[in-house]
Design a protein around this motif. Sequence first.
Motif, short mmCIF file in Angstrom:
data_model
loop_
_atom_site.label_atom_id
_atom_site.label_comp_id
_atom_site.label_asym_id
_atom_site.label_seq_id
_atom_site.Cartn_x
_atom_site.Cartn_y
_atom_site.Cartn_z
N ASP A 239 21.33 -46.47 18.89
CA ASP A 239 20.97 -45.31 18.30
C ASP A 239 21.84 -44.86 17.29
OD1 ASP A 239 19.35 -43.09 18.15
OD2 ASP A 239 20.62 -41.59 19.70
N ASP A 240 22.11 -45.98 16.44
CA ASP A 240 22.98 -45.75 15.35
C ASP A 240 24.52 -45.57 15.56
OD1 ASP A 240 23.15 -46.31 12.47
OD2 ASP A 240 23.35 -43.93 12.33
N ARG A 241 24.96 -45.75 16.89
CA ARG A 241 26.36 -45.61 17.51
C ARG A 241 27.01 -46.87 17.90
NH1 ARG A 241 25.77 -40.06 20.85
NH2 ARG A 241 23.81 -41.17 21.15
N ASP A 242 27.98 -47.23 17.83
CA ASP A 242 28.62 -48.33 18.40
C ASP A 242 28.82 -48.02 19.86
OD1 ASP A 242 29.06 -50.02 16.11
OD2 ASP A 242 30.94 -48.61 15.58
N VAL A 243 28.74 -49.18 20.62
CA VAL A 243 28.60 -49.06 22.33
C VAL A 243 29.97 -49.97 22.72
CG1 VAL A 243 27.71 -49.45 24.54
CG2 VAL A 243 26.05 -48.81 22.39
N TRP A 244 30.84 -49.13 23.43
CA TRP A 244 31.81 -49.64 24.06
C TRP A 244 31.86 -49.44 25.54
CZ3 TRP A 244 35.77 -52.42 21.33
CH2 TRP A 244 35.82 -52.21 19.99
N VAL A 245 32.17 -50.36 26.38
CA VAL A 245 32.33 -50.22 27.76
C VAL A 245 33.61 -50.48 28.33
CG1 VAL A 245 31.49 -52.71 28.57
CG2 VAL A 245 30.75 -50.88 29.99
N PHE A 246 33.75 -49.64 29.45
CA PHE A 246 35.41 -49.70 29.97
C PHE A 246 35.32 -50.70 30.81
CE2 PHE A 246 38.76 -48.99 32.48
CZ PHE A 246 39.93 -48.79 31.67
N ASN B 35 38.70 -53.83 16.51
CA ASN B 35 39.69 -52.86 16.95
C ASN B 35 38.84 -51.71 17.83
OD1 ASN B 35 41.88 -54.31 15.97
ND2 ASN B 35 41.68 -53.21 13.90
N ILE B 36 39.29 -51.36 18.70
CA ILE B 36 38.93 -50.17 19.43
C ILE B 36 39.14 -48.95 18.93
CG2 ILE B 36 38.99 -48.94 22.00
CD1 ILE B 36 40.27 -51.69 22.96
N PRO B 37 38.12 -48.24 18.43
CA PRO B 37 38.49 -46.95 17.81
C PRO B 37 39.41 -45.95 18.49
CG PRO B 37 35.97 -47.40 17.76
CD PRO B 37 36.75 -48.36 18.83
N GLU B 38 40.18 -45.17 18.05
CA GLU B 38 41.13 -44.32 18.60
C GLU B 38 40.35 -43.23 19.38
OE1 GLU B 38 44.89 -42.95 20.14
OE2 GLU B 38 44.29 -44.73 19.02
N ALA B 39 39.20 -42.59 19.11
CA ALA B 39 38.52 -41.73 19.55
C ALA B 39 37.95 -42.20 20.92
CB ALA B 39 37.20 -41.35 18.91
N VAL B 40 37.72 -43.58 21.16
CA VAL B 40 37.16 -44.01 22.49
C VAL B 40 38.50 -44.09 23.16
CG1 VAL B 40 36.29 -46.21 23.31
CG2 VAL B 40 35.26 -45.45 21.12
N ILE B 41 39.45 -44.72 22.94
CA ILE B 41 40.64 -44.72 23.80
C ILE B 41 41.14 -43.11 24.28
CG2 ILE B 41 43.14 -45.27 23.65
CD1 ILE B 41 42.67 -47.27 21.73
N VAL B 42 40.92 -42.21 23.60
CA VAL B 42 41.28 -40.91 23.98
C VAL B 42 40.14 -40.33 24.90
CG1 VAL B 42 41.37 -38.41 23.05
CG2 VAL B 42 42.23 -40.37 21.81
N ALA B 43 38.80 -40.65 24.76
CA ALA B 43 38.05 -40.17 25.40
C ALA B 43 37.94 -40.78 26.89
CB ALA B 43 36.37 -40.65 25.02
N ALA B 44 38.46 -42.03 26.95
CA ALA B 44 38.66 -42.63 28.24
C ALA B 44 40.19 -42.33 28.79
CB ALA B 44 38.29 -44.13 28.11
N GLY B 45 40.76 -41.55 28.51
CA GLY B 45 42.31 -41.36 28.54
C GLY B 45 42.76 -41.78 30.13
N GLU B 46 42.00 -41.14 31.09
CA GLU B 46 42.35 -41.21 32.21
C GLU B 46 42.35 -42.83 32.82
OE1 GLU B 46 40.90 -38.60 35.62
OE2 GLU B 46 40.77 -37.32 34.02
N ASP C 230 31.20 -42.00 13.46
CA ASP C 230 31.94 -41.23 12.54
C ASP C 230 33.40 -40.48 13.19
OD1 ASP C 230 30.02 -41.72 10.63
OD2 ASP C 230 28.83 -39.95 11.51
N GLY C 231 34.19 -41.22 13.90
CA GLY C 231 35.28 -40.65 14.36
C GLY C 231 35.20 -39.95 15.69
N LYS C 232 34.15 -40.00 16.22
CA LYS C 232 33.83 -39.37 17.44
C LYS C 232 33.39 -40.14 18.56
CE LYS C 232 32.93 -34.92 15.00
NZ LYS C 232 32.01 -34.20 14.52
N ALA C 233 33.71 -40.04 19.77
CA ALA C 233 33.18 -40.79 20.86
C ALA C 233 32.64 -39.85 22.12
CB ALA C 233 34.52 -41.56 21.60
N GLU C 234 31.61 -40.36 22.48
CA GLU C 234 30.94 -39.49 23.70
C GLU C 234 30.95 -40.51 25.08
OE1 GLU C 234 26.46 -37.72 24.95
OE2 GLU C 234 26.68 -38.73 22.89
N GLU C 235 31.45 -40.03 26.06
CA GLU C 235 31.54 -40.69 27.47
C GLU C 235 30.05 -40.66 27.88
OE1 GLU C 235 34.78 -41.06 30.24
OE2 GLU C 235 33.73 -39.52 31.06
#
Length: 75
Positions: free
Chosen positions: A29-36, A2-13, A54-59
């Motif tokens: 670097d200990d973080r899950d990687v998602w690509v749009f 499942n795509i984390p909600e924080a990732v969906i929000v970060a890619a909002g546009e 941990d519930g946070k996404a960085e673009e």
Amino acid sequence: MNIPEAVIVAAGEFVEQYGARFEYLGVYDDRDVWVFLFPEEENTGFPFVYLYKDGKAEEISGWLALDIISSVVGG
């Protein structure tokens, strides 16, 4: 996976325009990687990568996004 909600929000546009089109690539670097995933007919330049933990996404975009993708998928 499942795509984390924080990732969906970060890619909002992008999500508003194209829908929630993501691919999970692995761990960097200990973080899950998602690509749009833009539609094939779109010419966008650099990819947009989302690092999630941990519930946070960085673009991330630009050359760093390419480096992250390469290191995760063994490019």
